[in-house]
Design a protein around this motif. Structure first.
Motif, short mmCIF file in Angstrom:
data_model
loop_
_atom_site.label_atom_id
_atom_site.label_comp_id
_atom_site.label_asym_id
_atom_site.label_seq_id
_atom_site.Cartn_x
_atom_site.Cartn_y
_atom_site.Cartn_z
N GLY A 84 0.81 -1.21 0.00
CA GLY A 84 0.00 0.00 0.00
C GLY A 84 0.84 1.26 0.00
N MET A 85 1.97 1.25 0.70
CA MET A 85 2.85 2.41 0.73
C MET A 85 3.49 2.66 -0.63
SD MET A 85 4.70 2.08 4.45
CE MET A 85 5.59 3.62 4.21
N VAL A 86 3.75 1.58 -1.40
CA VAL A 86 4.27 1.77 -2.76
C VAL A 86 3.28 2.57 -3.59
CG1 VAL A 86 4.88 0.57 -4.89
CG2 VAL A 86 5.73 -0.28 -2.71
N VAL A 87 2.01 2.20 -3.49
CA VAL A 87 0.97 2.92 -4.26
C VAL A 87 0.81 4.35 -3.75
CG1 VAL A 87 -1.47 2.91 -4.91
CG2 VAL A 87 -0.20 0.75 -4.77
N VAL A 88 0.77 4.52 -2.43
CA VAL A 88 0.55 5.86 -1.85
C VAL A 88 1.71 6.79 -2.20
CG1 VAL A 88 0.37 7.15 0.31
CG2 VAL A 88 -0.93 5.03 0.00
N SER A 144 12.61 1.31 -6.58
CA SER A 144 13.48 1.70 -5.47
C SER A 144 13.51 0.65 -4.37
CB SER A 144 13.01 3.05 -4.91
OG SER A 144 13.09 4.06 -5.89
N ILE A 145 12.33 0.11 -4.03
CA ILE A 145 12.31 -0.89 -2.95
C ILE A 145 12.91 -2.20 -3.41
CG2 ILE A 145 10.05 -1.95 -3.41
CD1 ILE A 145 9.56 -1.77 -0.38
N MET A 146 12.93 -2.46 -4.70
CA MET A 146 13.59 -3.65 -5.24
C MET A 146 15.07 -3.41 -5.52
SD MET A 146 11.41 -6.20 -5.47
CE MET A 146 10.85 -5.67 -3.86
N GLU A 147 15.54 -2.19 -5.20
CA GLU A 147 16.95 -1.79 -5.39
C GLU A 147 17.39 -1.93 -6.85
OE1 GLU A 147 19.31 -4.01 -2.68
OE2 GLU A 147 18.39 -3.13 -0.89
N TRP A 166 11.61 7.94 0.82
CA TRP A 166 11.29 6.56 0.47
C TRP A 166 12.54 5.69 0.42
CZ3 TRP A 166 7.47 3.27 0.45
CH2 TRP A 166 7.59 2.11 -0.31
N TRP A 167 13.64 6.22 -0.04
CA TRP A 167 14.90 5.46 -0.08
C TRP A 167 15.36 5.07 1.33
CZ3 TRP A 167 17.74 9.04 -4.11
CH2 TRP A 167 17.26 8.74 -5.40
N VAL A 168 15.21 5.99 2.29
CA VAL A 168 15.57 5.67 3.67
C VAL A 168 14.70 4.54 4.20
CG1 VAL A 168 15.65 6.57 6.03
CG2 VAL A 168 16.43 8.00 4.12
N PHE A 169 13.40 4.61 3.93
CA PHE A 169 12.50 3.54 4.35
C PHE A 169 12.88 2.21 3.70
CE2 PHE A 169 8.75 1.01 3.20
CZ PHE A 169 8.27 0.69 4.46
N THR A 170 13.27 2.27 2.42
CA THR A 170 13.65 1.06 1.70
C THR A 170 14.88 0.40 2.32
OG1 THR A 170 12.73 1.87 -0.38
CG2 THR A 170 14.43 0.19 -0.52
#
Length: 396
Positions: A84-88, A144-147, A166-170
């Motif tokens: 959900g955060m990816v979409v938001v 980004s979350i998949m690097e 978002w990068w920090v969260f990732t």
């Protein structure tokens, strides 16, 4: 002999070898006798030659490999929240890119003269920024979350703030996932294993057993409170076990759980560690000694010899001789595979991601077929429309 170690009867007399020493029928009794306050009322003990305690031996449950174990570091709600955060975040990035003043400035800020002022800035960046739609924004966040990065990055300061957060969260979420997954894959934990005395009390489908005439029978059957009393009541309703072979058979049949000296249970466990499970937790720790008559004149001589054997390392040497198999059945790895085996991942460890990839390939094939069908339909409509217009044109 009644083949018992020694426990008090209801009439106050003692059975087993402790009773024989008490009555003077034997000069001493040598064996793994647990030193307890109840026994010391009627006999004496040497110094402990080994530290011991209560152990729990049970049969391993049937283990079915979990193909989805690779996703188990996070619970389902964490996976849903991350998706959900990816979409938001993708929508937030799209809104910022679309309504940023530099990208879509108010009409009053645009120079009336074409090619001057802020209008020139807009024209210069429009080819790059106008291609940022919702799909591109979500894909950038997902990459980004998949690097894996993205083909392009936003130029606006506000959008860079969002993407940087978002990068920090990732980094944090991926570090937690990687560390947890590595720990879970190192040792395979089988569900349903009994590792504590509380779990024995909760396992009502298993009958707790111990050898008759031992201190463990006295401990449980005379308990007045707690789980010890509950287990003792179930022992009284269960079978009367007289030897280790009978107790071991109940465990291997999967109908009972054996409560006994941890050192002896450890010996039986190492003989068949693929089928049996020895609990990690030891309860009611105590020492083992030899039984002597009260005020025996040779007690000091026995104590001196036992202490010399301990100081010379003979106890450790003899333990290694009889308690073999530590490499394959070490107690540090009970309830799962050994560390050497845990480093070799099998199909059950990566089967989930392979299954997920197969599902994605099938969905991609369906999507391609639908797009192909749509393209064919559009081409057919265009062809029919063109032929219709040709027929409607008057001949020249």
């Amino acid at each position: 002999m009644d083949k018992k170690y020694g426990a008090p009867e209801e009439d106050g007399t003692w059975n087993g070898m402790v009773g024989m020493v008490k009555r003077g029928e034997a000069d001493l009794a040598i064996g793994p006798f647990t030193i307890t306050s109840v026994r010391e009322r009627v006999v004496d003990f040497t110094v402990p030659y080994m530290e011991d305690g209560g152990g729990i031996l049970s049969r391993k449950t049937d283990y079915t490999p979990d193909l989805m174990r690779i996703f188990s570091p996070f619970q389902a709600d964490i996976w849903l929240a991350t998706g959900g955060m990816v979409v938001v975040f993708g929508l937030v990035l799209f809104v910022i890119m679309k309504y940023d003043p530099e990208h879509s400035p108010p009409s009053c800020m645009v120079d009336q003269e074409e090619g001057q002022g802020l209008g020139r800035v807009k024209q210069r960046g429009q080819l790059h920024e106008d291609s940022w739609n919702i799909a591109t924004s979500i894909w950038t966040i997902f990459g980004s979350i998949m690097e894996q990065g993205a083909a392009k990055h936003p130029r606006r300061t506000s959008a860079r703030f969002v993407l940087g957060c978002w990068w920090v969260f990732t980094i944090l979420i991926m570090s937690i996932y990687t560390a947890t997954l590595a720990a879970m894959l190192t040792v395979t934990k089988q569900p349903g294993l009994i590792d504590s005395i509380d779990q024995v009390a909760a396992a009502t489908h298993l009958t707790p057993v111990t050898l008759a005439g031992t201190n463990w029978e006295t401990l449980f059957k005379t308990a007045e409170i707690g789980v010890y009393k509950e287990i003792g009541m179930r022992m009284q309703e269960g079978p009367n076990v007289l030897d280790v072979d009978q107790a071991l058979q109940y465990v291997k049949d999967g109908t009972g759980v054996w409560l006994y000296d941890i050192s002896q249970l450890d010996y039986f466990y190492r003989q068949d560690c693929q089928t049996l499970h020895l609990a990690k937790r030891v309860f009611n720790a105590n020492g083992l000694g030899f039984v002597l008559p009260q005020q025996a004149p040779f007690k000091r001589a026995f104590n001196r010899i036992i202490l010399k054997l301990q100081e010379g390392g003979f106890m450790s040497m003899w333990r290694k001789r009889w308690w073999q198999g530590e490499e394959d059945c070490g107690r540090s790895n009970q309830g799962g595979t050994s560390l050497s085996q845990g480093n070799q991942l099998g199909t059950e460890s990566i089967g989930g991601i392979l299954l997920l990839y197969g599902v994605v390939v099938v969905l991609a094939a369906i999507s391609m077929a639908l797009q192909r069908l749509k393209a064919t339909s559009v081409c057919s409509r265009i062809t029919n429309t063109s032929m219709f217009h040709r027929r409607q044109q008057p001949p020249q």
